[in-house]
Design a protein around this motif. Sequence first.
Motif, PDB file in Angstrom:
ATOM      1  N   ALA A  95       0.811  -1.219   0.000  1.00  0.00           N
ATOM      2  CA  ALA A  95       0.000   0.000   0.000  1.00  0.00           C
ATOM      3  C   ALA A  95       0.847   1.273   0.000  1.00  0.00           C
ATOM      4  O   ALA A  95       0.307   2.370  -0.111  1.00  0.00           O
ATOM      5  CB  ALA A  95      -0.931  -0.001   1.211  1.00  0.00           C
ATOM      6  N   ARG A  96       2.143   1.115   0.123  1.00  0.00           N
ATOM      7  CA  ARG A  96       3.018   2.299   0.122  1.00  0.00           C
ATOM      8  C   ARG A  96       3.199   2.801  -1.306  1.00  0.00           C
ATOM      9  O   ARG A  96       3.194   2.030  -2.260  1.00  0.00           O
ATOM     10  CB  ARG A  96       4.370   1.949   0.746  1.00  0.00           C
ATOM     11  CG  ARG A  96       4.226   1.602   2.217  1.00  0.00           C
ATOM     12  CD  ARG A  96       5.549   1.279   2.888  1.00  0.00           C
ATOM     13  NE  ARG A  96       5.252   0.504   4.087  1.00  0.00           N
ATOM     14  CZ  ARG A  96       5.896  -0.577   4.469  1.00  0.00           C
ATOM     15  NH1 ARG A  96       6.925  -1.019   3.772  1.00  0.00           N
ATOM     16  NH2 ARG A  96       5.543  -1.219   5.560  1.00  0.00           N
ATOM     17  N   GLY A  97       3.351   4.103  -1.438  1.00  0.00           N
ATOM     18  CA  GLY A  97       3.561   4.705  -2.747  1.00  0.00           C
ATOM     19  C   GLY A  97       2.272   4.990  -3.503  1.00  0.00           C
ATOM     20  O   GLY A  97       2.319   5.434  -4.649  1.00  0.00           O
ATOM     21  N   LEU A  98       1.128   4.779  -2.867  1.00  0.00           N
ATOM     22  CA  LEU A  98      -0.164   5.045  -3.509  1.00  0.00           C
ATOM     23  C   LEU A  98      -0.746   6.402  -3.099  1.00  0.00           C
ATOM     24  O   LEU A  98      -1.838   6.749  -3.538  1.00  0.00           O
ATOM     25  CB  LEU A  98      -1.178   3.936  -3.159  1.00  0.00           C
ATOM     26  CG  LEU A  98      -0.812   2.515  -3.563  1.00  0.00           C
ATOM     27  CD1 LEU A  98      -1.832   1.521  -3.016  1.00  0.00           C
ATOM     28  CD2 LEU A  98      -0.722   2.417  -5.081  1.00  0.00           C
ATOM     29  N   GLY A  99      -0.035   7.104  -2.239  1.00  0.00           N
ATOM     30  CA  GLY A  99      -0.540   8.390  -1.755  1.00  0.00           C
ATOM     31  C   GLY A  99      -1.476   8.269  -0.565  1.00  0.00           C
ATOM     32  O   GLY A  99      -2.079   9.260  -0.144  1.00  0.00           O
TER      33      GLY A  99
END
Length: 166
Positions: A95-99
């Motif tokens: 879920a990281r890097g999705l804002g």
Amino acid sequence: MEAFELRDADAALLEQIAAVAETIWHEHYEPILGLDQVNYMVEHFQSLPAMQDQIASQGYRYRGVFWQGKLCGYVATAWRPEHLFLSKLYLKAEARGLGLASQVLSVLKNEAKEGTGKIQLTVNRFNADSIAVYQKWGFVTLREEKNSIGGGYYMDDYIMELDCSQ
């Protein structure tokens, strides 16, 4: 249903958050702190009984971070006289890097504006990726702190703050 959602933790969601916390902590913090300290910290600060105690006796509010209907992280905050304390903001690796963290911060900034207009957090001094994100968001380092957490372990942190009053 929206792609991003924050949900207040009821008993069932808090149990799920505790399971997610254990996964996240082991994958993210073992390289920084080592297995023994991560196990200690999960048990004392990220387990279901620890979270229940933080809610009951320390005024914490836990919320699940959902992406496309799935629990992918969590956030915990507590009001202090001078600021909103951001105790925990953790996302699963996928879920990281999705804002999502930025969306969580946007919600917290609005909440902080209703109070003192400030958000404070602690971040491990060796957690370079998280420090870089906080700096990008406008957090400034106020000071360093090294505190015993028992078991022969220490929190070796920066205290960072974001002024949301403007």
